[in-house]
Scaffold this active site. Structure first.
Site, PDB file in Angstrom:
ATOM      1  N   ASP A 182      49.895 -43.803  65.488  1.00  0.00           N
ATOM      2  CA  ASP A 182      49.871 -43.345  64.097  1.00  0.00           C
ATOM      3  C   ASP A 182      48.639 -43.789  63.338  1.00  0.00           C
ATOM      4  OD1 ASP A 182      50.749 -45.835  61.973  1.00  0.00           O
ATOM      5  OD2 ASP A 182      51.059 -46.164  64.109  1.00  0.00           O
TER       6      ASP A 182
ATOM      7  N   ASP B  34      52.624 -46.170  70.877  1.00  0.00           N
ATOM      8  CA  ASP B  34      52.718 -47.278  69.935  1.00  0.00           C
ATOM      9  C   ASP B  34      54.172 -47.333  69.465  1.00  0.00           C
ATOM     10  OD1 ASP B  34      51.995 -49.288  68.085  1.00  0.00           O
ATOM     11  OD2 ASP B  34      51.742 -47.789  66.523  1.00  0.00           O
TER      12      ASP B  34
ATOM     13  N   ASP C 180      55.493 -49.207  66.106  1.00  0.00           N
ATOM     14  CA  ASP C 180      55.655 -49.149  64.663  1.00  0.00           C
ATOM     15  C   ASP C 180      54.965 -47.924  64.078  1.00  0.00           C
ATOM     16  OD1 ASP C 180      57.080 -51.646  64.454  1.00  0.00           O
ATOM     17  OD2 ASP C 180      55.181 -52.627  64.918  1.00  0.00           O
TER      18      ASP C 180
END
Length: 537
Positions: free
Chosen positions: A373, A61, A63
């Site tokens: 995250d 990922d 961000d």
């Protein structure tokens, strides 16, 4: 890196050329330097054994995974933008414009009770251990009356509850708490019928407006060094993975223009304010990039979202059939890519996991390791639905581990106090039993009553000392919410999710670079309560 992008023929050459950070050359596993012991806060922890030799593709990922945002600037920017939308677009009182954001107050793993205006922290069994109404702590009696005396266990899910599972949601959670307090003090400033649930809905709408008008991303793109942490180990990590024979891919919900700016910054191409030297050399670190993925729906096999190919220079989208570019109307063949682009990875927008598997020729989901995250958006879906192997990035873990080391003596004291309390209570229970059911003369009864009174006094002293010590330990981690991974002696709801859905977890994505790309991550042995005092740990 000064002088623009460069091509590297070997990982070791890259390590030497990437320069140093604070006087030190970034260390990764394949460096020629002497083998180093990995600091505790940089280690990768294993919930489910994973042999990297079985992994053919590693995905990321962007961000809050590759790009770690600075909360003191980025979250404050998001908070200020949300407040302005509430006032100027949704008609909230102008007093809100004077408010400020305490970026250290909220933590992940909390649950917002939208109906009651409460913020909760619970353990892995979903028992509420800490509860606040706005910023006012609920008494033990109120907490039990609200969440502990029901015939049916509450699931604490939507629509009545909202989960604070991402770092980006901390600002909106803090704003919700402020608005709850504000409504309690000034109910006349809110329209009739605007309850706490309505307020939360408006906060979410304001956040969405900030994203939709591009305000946040324009600010970040204009000065990325102000909002994003630099990490000079990202490129060496990706290079090492690719040199080991793995494919790498990026799947992000951000669109291409913003993704290109952030990845240029992270890969060392254009790090200064308002630098217009962004290019596409960072794509050499990936096989496939998918932007605008709309996770978590991207992970659904039945998702029929159209896959478009992105032309890097112009940002134009081209229709594809499962990744094969379709010719435009009036043409017999699709457009031809410039020679310099043919060597780079392909960039797409939308689509689903089925498209990604086909593009990478993935034969089995277990061959993919995905690093993210967000427990729900990145980890839960990819593991539970697909069977991908997963690694969760938990930046808070670095500080948590340091504090665990610092509080070792306090936690030892707490264990001893618990044992002392148990011993005293057992003696009290035995004396109570004797006084109720044994035939005793007056002298023996008086002795037992005196002994009982002494023990009760001792129990109260131990109880108060234990409570005080536990509160002291709690506040060392966070004054309000305590340890991220614990609520009292139980794992927190957040820790339980990490344990269930993340095969691996660590503090930073580049911790992967400290281990062999062929490493066999083995989980530690599980222990049940009856084993702790028998097996030497």
């Amino acid at each position: 890196m000064e002088g623009g992008p460069r091509n590297y023929n070997s990982t070791s050459q890259l390590h030497r050329d990437i320069g140093n950070v604070n006087g030190e050359e970034p260390f990764i596993w394949s460096s020629l330097q002497q083998r180093r012991e990995i600091a505790m806060e940089k280690q990768i922890f294993c919930n489910r054994s994973l042999n990297m030799r079985s992994i053919v593709a590693v995905g990321f990922d962007m961000d809050y995974t590759l790009a770690q945002y600075k909360p003191e600037t980025f979250e404050t920017l998001a908070y200020d933008g949300t407040v302005k939308k509430l006032v100027y677009n949704l008609g909230y009182p102008p007093e809100l414009l004077k408010w400020s954001f305490d970026w250290k107050y909220m933590v992940r793993g909390l649950v917002l009770d939208k109906r009651r205006g409460n913020i909760l922290k619970m353990d892995r069994h979903k028992y509420v251990k800490v509860a606040y109404h706005g910023f006012k702590e609920l008494s033990k009696e109120d907490k039990v009356a609200t969440y502990g005396n029901t015939m049916l266990r509450d699931s604490f899910d939507e629509p009545d509850y909202a989960l604070v599972d991402t770092l980006f949601s901390l600002a909106e959670a803090y704003l919700f708490a402020q608005l709850v307090d504000f409504k309690d003090r000034f109910p006349e400033k809110f329209p009739d019928g605007a309850d706490y649930s309505h307020i939360y809905k408006d906060v979410r709408a304001a956040v969405d407006l900030c994203h939709r008008d591009g305000t946040l991303k324009q600010m970040v793109a204009g000065d990325p060094v102000k909002y994003i942490h630099e990490d000079h180990a990202i490129v060496p990590m990706l290079k090492m993975l690719r040199d080991s024979g793995r494919m790498t891919f990026l799947v992000t919900n951000s669109l291409w223009d913003y993704t290109n700016v952030v990845m240029n910054f992270l890969c060392g191409n254009g790090t200064s304010k308002n630098d217009s030297s962004c290019n596409f050399s960072w794509l050499e670190n990936f096989d496939v990039v998918i932007t605008g993925s709309c996770k978590p729906s991207f992970f659904q096999e039945e998702n029929r979202a159209q896959l478009f190919e992105v032309e890097a220079e112009s940002g134009m989208l081209y229709n594809t059939d499962n990744g094969i570019v379709l010719p435009q109307i009036g043409r017999t063949a699709p457009r031809d890519l410039p020679k310099e682009l043919k060597k780079r990875c392909r960039v797409f927008q939308g689509g689903s996991v089925g498209h990604l598997h086909k593009l990478l020729s993935i034969e089995a989901s277990s061959q993919v390791l995905y690093v993210g995250d967000h427990i729900y958006g990145d980890i839960l879906r990819s593991k539970k639905v697909l069977g991908w192997r997963t690694m969760l990035v938990v930046p808070e873990l670095e500080r948590e581990l340091q504090l665990l080391l610092e509080t070792r003596e306090i936690r030892k004291e707490l264990r001893l106090l618990r044992k002392d309390r148990d011993l005293v209570e057992d003696k009290i229970h035995h004396l109570d039993w004797s006084l109720k059911f044994e035939r005793l003369d007056n002298e023996d009864k008086s002795k037992l009553l005196f002994e009982l009174k002494e023990l009760q006094s001792e129990r109260e002293e131990v109880r108060q000392l234990h409570q005080q010590t536990q509160r002291e330990c709690h506040r060392k981690f966070h004054r309000t919410w305590g340890q991220l991974m614990k609520t009292g002696y139980q794992n927190s709801r957040f820790a339980h999710q990490v344990e269930r859905f993340a095969c691996l977890y660590t503090s930073q994505v580049t911790n992967l670079s400290l281990y062999s790309p062929d490493k066999y991550y083995r989980t530690s042995e599980d222990f049940m309560p009856h084993e702790f005092d028998i097996i030497e740990l």
